[in-house]
Design a protein around this motif. Sequence first.
Motif, PDB file in Angstrom:
ATOM      1  N   LYS A 221      -7.476  -5.594   7.351  1.00 35.15           N
ATOM      2  CA  LYS A 221      -9.019  -4.860   7.140  1.00 35.15           C
ATOM      3  C   LYS A 221      -9.399  -5.093   8.499  1.00 35.15           C
ATOM      4  CE  LYS A 221      -8.832  -3.755   2.996  1.00 35.15           C
ATOM      5  NZ  LYS A 221      -8.530  -2.334   2.647  1.00 35.15           N
ATOM      6  N   VAL A 222      -8.978  -6.693   9.464  1.00 34.04           N
ATOM      7  CA  VAL A 222      -9.854  -6.097  10.447  1.00 34.04           C
ATOM      8  C   VAL A 222      -8.810  -5.891  11.979  1.00 34.04           C
ATOM      9  CG1 VAL A 222     -11.138  -8.473  10.629  1.00 34.04           C
ATOM     10  CG2 VAL A 222      -8.959  -9.209  11.241  1.00 34.04           C
ATOM     11  N   SER A 223      -7.296  -5.180  10.951  1.00 38.32           N
ATOM     12  CA  SER A 223      -6.180  -4.763  11.847  1.00 38.32           C
ATOM     13  C   SER A 223      -5.862  -5.855  12.902  1.00 38.32           C
ATOM     14  CB  SER A 223      -6.286  -3.423  12.206  1.00 38.32           C
ATOM     15  OG  SER A 223      -7.640  -3.871  13.998  1.00 38.32           O
ATOM     16  N   ALA A 224      -5.579  -7.193  12.784  1.00 40.96           N
ATOM     17  CA  ALA A 224      -5.042  -8.294  13.431  1.00 40.96           C
ATOM     18  C   ALA A 224      -3.444  -8.059  13.180  1.00 40.96           C
ATOM     19  CB  ALA A 224      -5.579  -9.111  12.414  1.00 40.96           C
ATOM     20  N   VAL A 225      -2.542  -8.330  14.204  1.00 41.98           N
ATOM     21  CA  VAL A 225      -1.553  -8.644  14.438  1.00 41.98           C
ATOM     22  C   VAL A 225      -0.680  -9.557  13.054  1.00 41.98           C
ATOM     23  CG1 VAL A 225       0.760  -8.503  15.728  1.00 41.98           C
ATOM     24  CG2 VAL A 225      -1.332  -7.554  16.199  1.00 41.98           C
ATOM     25  N   PRO A 226       0.506  -9.266  12.499  1.00 39.34           N
ATOM     26  CA  PRO A 226       0.843  -8.588  11.812  1.00 39.34           C
ATOM     27  C   PRO A 226       0.407  -7.187  11.436  1.00 39.34           C
ATOM     28  CG  PRO A 226       1.859 -10.357  11.095  1.00 39.34           C
ATOM     29  CD  PRO A 226       0.944 -10.557  12.029  1.00 39.34           C
ATOM     30  N   PHE A 227      -0.484  -6.805  10.481  1.00 42.33           N
ATOM     31  CA  PHE A 227      -1.241  -6.536   9.775  1.00 42.33           C
ATOM     32  C   PHE A 227      -1.542  -5.361  10.224  1.00 42.33           C
ATOM     33  CE2 PHE A 227      -0.992 -10.411   8.601  1.00 42.33           C
ATOM     34  CZ  PHE A 227       0.272 -10.580   7.161  1.00 42.33           C
ATOM     35  N   HIS A 228      -1.522  -4.848  11.434  1.00 45.23           N
ATOM     36  CA  HIS A 228      -2.134  -3.974  12.716  1.00 45.23           C
ATOM     37  C   HIS A 228      -1.926  -2.568  12.136  1.00 45.23           C
ATOM     38  CE1 HIS A 228       1.154  -4.679  14.757  1.00 45.23           C
ATOM     39  NE2 HIS A 228       1.078  -3.840  15.039  1.00 45.23           N
ATOM     40  N   MET A 229      -0.499  -1.960  11.804  1.00 46.93           N
ATOM     41  CA  MET A 229       0.453  -0.938  11.925  1.00 46.93           C
ATOM     42  C   MET A 229      -0.508   0.201  11.366  1.00 46.93           C
ATOM     43  SD  MET A 229       2.999  -2.979  12.023  1.00 46.93           S
ATOM     44  CE  MET A 229       4.421  -4.199  12.327  1.00 46.93           C
ATOM     45  N   TRP A 230      -1.048  -0.068  10.737  1.00 47.27           N
ATOM     46  CA  TRP A 230      -1.857   1.079  10.372  1.00 47.27           C
ATOM     47  C   TRP A 230      -3.119   2.263  11.629  1.00 47.27           C
ATOM     48  CZ3 TRP A 230      -7.572   0.980  10.271  1.00 47.27           C
ATOM     49  CH2 TRP A 230      -7.547  -0.387   9.778  1.00 47.27           C
ATOM     50  N   THR A 231      -3.084   1.337  12.502  1.00 48.07           N
ATOM     51  CA  THR A 231      -4.820   1.333  13.563  1.00 48.07           C
ATOM     52  C   THR A 231      -4.326   1.981  14.125  1.00 48.07           C
ATOM     53  OG1 THR A 231      -4.714  -1.060  13.067  1.00 48.07           O
ATOM     54  CG2 THR A 231      -6.234   0.145  15.042  1.00 48.07           C
ATOM     55  N   PRO A 232      -3.137   2.713  14.663  1.00 48.75           N
ATOM     56  CA  PRO A 232      -3.215   3.449  16.238  1.00 48.75           C
ATOM     57  C   PRO A 232      -3.104   4.457  15.322  1.00 48.75           C
ATOM     58  CG  PRO A 232      -1.943   0.999  16.436  1.00 48.75           C
ATOM     59  CD  PRO A 232      -2.132   1.091  15.157  1.00 48.75           C
ATOM     60  N   ASP A 233      -2.295   5.135  14.255  1.00 48.52           N
ATOM     61  CA  ASP A 233      -2.070   6.534  13.920  1.00 48.52           C
ATOM     62  C   ASP A 233      -3.291   6.634  13.208  1.00 48.52           C
ATOM     63  OD1 ASP A 233       0.605   5.772  14.629  1.00 48.52           O
ATOM     64  OD2 ASP A 233       1.331   5.113  12.515  1.00 48.52           O
ATOM     65  N   VAL A 234      -4.426   5.934  12.394  1.00 50.65           N
ATOM     66  CA  VAL A 234      -5.146   6.206  11.547  1.00 50.65           C
ATOM     67  C   VAL A 234      -6.838   6.552  12.549  1.00 50.65           C
ATOM     68  CG1 VAL A 234      -7.297   5.852  10.059  1.00 50.65           C
ATOM     69  CG2 VAL A 234      -5.128   5.110   9.592  1.00 50.65           C
ATOM     70  N   TYR A 235      -6.393   5.595  13.633  1.00 48.62           N
ATOM     71  CA  TYR A 235      -7.426   5.817  14.795  1.00 48.62           C
ATOM     72  C   TYR A 235      -7.466   7.776  16.260  1.00 48.62           C
ATOM     73  CZ  TYR A 235      -9.583   0.873  14.665  1.00 48.62           C
ATOM     74  OH  TYR A 235     -10.355   0.908  14.783  1.00 48.62           O
ATOM     75  N   GLU A 236      -5.561   7.540  15.920  1.00 47.96           N
ATOM     76  CA  GLU A 236      -6.167   8.955  16.814  1.00 47.96           C
ATOM     77  C   GLU A 236      -5.545  10.214  15.547  1.00 47.96           C
ATOM     78  OE1 GLU A 236      -1.261   9.187  17.761  1.00 47.96           O
ATOM     79  OE2 GLU A 236      -1.898  10.965  18.363  1.00 47.96           O
ATOM     80  N   GLY A 237      -5.130  10.176  14.222  1.00 46.82           N
ATOM     81  CA  GLY A 237      -5.401  10.933  13.806  1.00 46.82           C
ATOM     82  C   GLY A 237      -6.781  11.291  13.339  1.00 46.82           C
ATOM     83  N   ALA A 238      -7.809  10.523  13.070  1.00 48.27           N
ATOM     84  CA  ALA A 238      -8.773  10.748  11.946  1.00 48.27           C
ATOM     85  C   ALA A 238      -9.839  11.394  13.352  1.00 48.27           C
ATOM     86  CB  ALA A 238     -10.045   8.963  11.440  1.00 48.27           C
ATOM     87  N   PRO A 239     -10.797  12.066  12.808  1.00 52.24           N
ATOM     88  CA  PRO A 239     -11.353  13.142  14.041  1.00 52.24           C
ATOM     89  C   PRO A 239     -12.513  11.519  14.995  1.00 52.24           C
ATOM     90  CG  PRO A 239     -11.876  13.908  11.481  1.00 52.24           C
ATOM     91  CD  PRO A 239     -11.198  11.958  11.660  1.00 52.24           C
ATOM     92  N   THR A 240     -12.735  12.047  16.417  1.00 48.16           N
ATOM     93  CA  THR A 240     -13.163  11.189  17.024  1.00 48.16           C
ATOM     94  C   THR A 240     -14.201  10.115  16.344  1.00 48.16           C
ATOM     95  OG1 THR A 240     -11.788  12.573  18.683  1.00 48.16           O
ATOM     96  CG2 THR A 240     -13.940  10.697  19.510  1.00 48.16           C
ATOM     97  N   PRO A 241     -15.707  11.158  15.979  1.00 45.58           N
ATOM     98  CA  PRO A 241     -16.365  10.065  15.749  1.00 45.58           C
ATOM     99  C   PRO A 241     -16.417   9.079  14.759  1.00 45.58           C
ATOM    100  CG  PRO A 241     -17.168  12.537  14.843  1.00 45.58           C
ATOM    101  CD  PRO A 241     -15.449  12.034  15.843  1.00 45.58           C
ATOM    102  N   VAL A 242     -15.196   9.554  13.771  1.00 47.36           N
ATOM    103  CA  VAL A 242     -14.901   8.119  12.292  1.00 47.36           C
ATOM    104  C   VAL A 242     -14.459   7.431  12.686  1.00 47.36           C
ATOM    105  CG1 VAL A 242     -13.489   8.569  10.569  1.00 47.36           C
ATOM    106  CG2 VAL A 242     -14.657  11.142  10.881  1.00 47.36           C
ATOM    107  N   THR A 243     -13.388   8.031  13.830  1.00 49.21           N
ATOM    108  CA  THR A 243     -12.873   6.420  14.929  1.00 49.21           C
ATOM    109  C   THR A 243     -13.917   5.614  15.755  1.00 49.21           C
ATOM    110  OG1 THR A 243     -10.920   8.585  15.244  1.00 49.21           O
ATOM    111  CG2 THR A 243     -10.411   6.529  15.767  1.00 49.21           C
ATOM    112  N   ALA A 244     -14.812   6.116  15.984  1.00 50.32           N
ATOM    113  CA  ALA A 244     -15.149   5.156  16.965  1.00 50.32           C
ATOM    114  C   ALA A 244     -16.153   4.205  15.836  1.00 50.32           C
ATOM    115  CB  ALA A 244     -16.600   6.510  17.731  1.00 50.32           C
ATOM    116  N   PHE A 245     -16.814   5.120  14.302  1.00 52.42           N
ATOM    117  CA  PHE A 245     -17.132   4.251  13.808  1.00 52.42           C
ATOM    118  C   PHE A 245     -16.518   3.300  12.914  1.00 52.42           C
ATOM    119  CE2 PHE A 245     -17.586   4.268   9.075  1.00 52.42           C
ATOM    120  CZ  PHE A 245     -19.395   3.371   8.558  1.00 52.42           C
TER     121      PHE A 245
END
Lengths: 484, 204
Positions: A221-245
């Motif tokens: 949930k805090v996206s610490a390695v090695p459980f971070h895999m989702w973070t870049p993809d979700v941050y890139e794909g989600a609408p930018t204000p959602v990413t900011a949130f």
Amino acid sequence: MTLASLSAAWPEMLLALAAMALLMVGVFRQDGPGTARLVSWLAVATLVVVGVLAIFVMPEEGRKLLFANMFVADVYTTFVKVLVLGAAAVGIILSIGYNEREQIARFEYPVLILVATLGMMVMISANDLISLYVGLELQSLALYVVAAFRRDSIKSSEAGLKYFVLGALASGMLLYGASMVYGFTGSTNFSQLVTVFGQTGAASVGVIVGIVFLIVGLAFKVSAVPFHMWTPDVYEGAPTPVTAFFAAAPKLAAMALFVSVMVGPFGKLIGQWQQIIVLISILSMALGAFAAIQQTNIKRLLAYSSIGHVGYALIGLAAGTKDGITGILVYMAIYIVMTLGAFAVVLCMQRDGRMVEDIKDLSGLSRTRPGMALMMAIFMFSMAGIPPLAGFFAKIYVFMAAVEAELYTLAILGVLTSVVGAFYYLRIVKVMYFDEATESFDANTGRELSVIHVAAGLFTLLFFLFPSALTQLADQAVQSLMGG
Amino acid sequence: MIVQALAFYVFAIVAVISGIMVVTSRNPVHSVLFLILAFFNAAGLFVLMGAEFLAMILVIVYVGAVAVLFLFVVMMLDINFVRMREGFIRYMPVGALIGLVLLVELIAVATGLVPIGGVKGPVAESIAAQSGVTNTEMLGRLIYTKYIYLFQLAGMVLFVAMIGAIVLTLRQREGVKKQDIAKQIARRREDGVELKKVTPGEGA
């Protein structure tokens, strides 16, 4: 059980009721951007009112337990809740203009953010493994939906689905850990777990396995390695204000939960979990520093940067001392301001009404939009940890705590990775100030964005004048969490 | 006592037979209907054991929601069930093995080969006998007092699920004619009827 006796939980109740009321406002008004705008601002007002109420009903001293000891309110929870509410309010403000331009302005968005914030407040106030899980799930479910909010875009849908599947996996791990802890101690309540571990001092293998799985779930949930895999993809794909949130409020809430679980019920077992935290902290810092170097997309870059920041904040938890926890609170408070500011700048990156997300699109920004370039430069210098900006203080507090706890390797690796990390932060500054200017960005990106990034920039720049204001509050919060 | 035993055998036999029919009947709609019958009989067995709450939940959730959903899926989607039955022989050994393992486990428990720690006799009966309340009432007392916080939060989770499902899937489709009753009632003769003067010999 009268309403007055539940005063410590009034903020949560108000938020839940307001979310439902705002949904009704949205449903019964004519569809369209006007309604979305109205509901968004009402949601911001709600968050502000709830924040003020949270301060107002804060227990002066000690910890207030409610609902069969499943809910706790003290200075610590209030401190984190107010920050989360503020981050959520800024998150909604950032979204208003963007959603209208991208034609995804729907009134459900602020309502979902409100419910997610409610989930975060429940997480922060959790004093039982069950309320921890329910709060986490309430938060996560709302976040899965907002990640896929631009449902006509494949990337956004992919982000939502990926987040959902991996999040469900993490929830499963967390539940498994919780069941192990329950099975071997006979209680899910934090207050009772404290007494159980206080008596025995040592824990059986089953409890250790349970704690490891709990850490896995929380690290996801805090996206610490090695459980971070989702973070870049979700941050890139989600609408930018959602990413900011995502980068601000949920991260802070999950980190606060991580801290309160580790030093609360399992505080006596620090010898057992300290090495795990040290390891994921080092891995997060290293990956955040090295993987971000090759990124060309600014949202992905900020995703890796957020992984790195989580690593630095976890140093404070690894230390496990009061100073360390204070360091985490200060770090996360400064981090969310910097991140929200940086995303406010990213949201201004539009040409002809379309978002651009490449780092090279920023080139020559200092000539076309000098104010914006200056703010971005401040955020980047601050994230790199260059004095006298706020990010420097954030880092020095956790490093000092690590040194005092005699975790010298961790502190040295932290300093080294922040030097590596400085490379890619400074590259953005170089692109903005020294590269050939390209086309200018659109000018009419809304006054809210400018206000937010200027305010965040001023905070980051002037923090060194009044650092004690924040650190004293954090000190009080930690005092109430860890006692004495 | 004899009525209870009789009821048990009726429910159990019907449940087993309808279970067999679920997997063997050729028409998938019949399969789902037999599944519903099996659920009803299982609910009857629960009532016999004194677990009336579980029986109600089984009927409401499984029959009322899950089985009806199955029925919709079976009837609405064009699935080739003959193709799905191919390879039955091939997968037969695996299925038989799993069945055998389950059977051995059941026998081990039923014959007392493996002691079950702590639980003696039907649990439901002992709770009801000790406190004098049914387990529905007991659950209600706990959920609405001690666990009210979690109960309300679970409600919020469902609330999010509802909003999420609508946000992600509901589309306002263009060009679909919808009935607007207010508009129909507000319609007057002048709006709909137009009088034209037709000159003789020329047509309309």
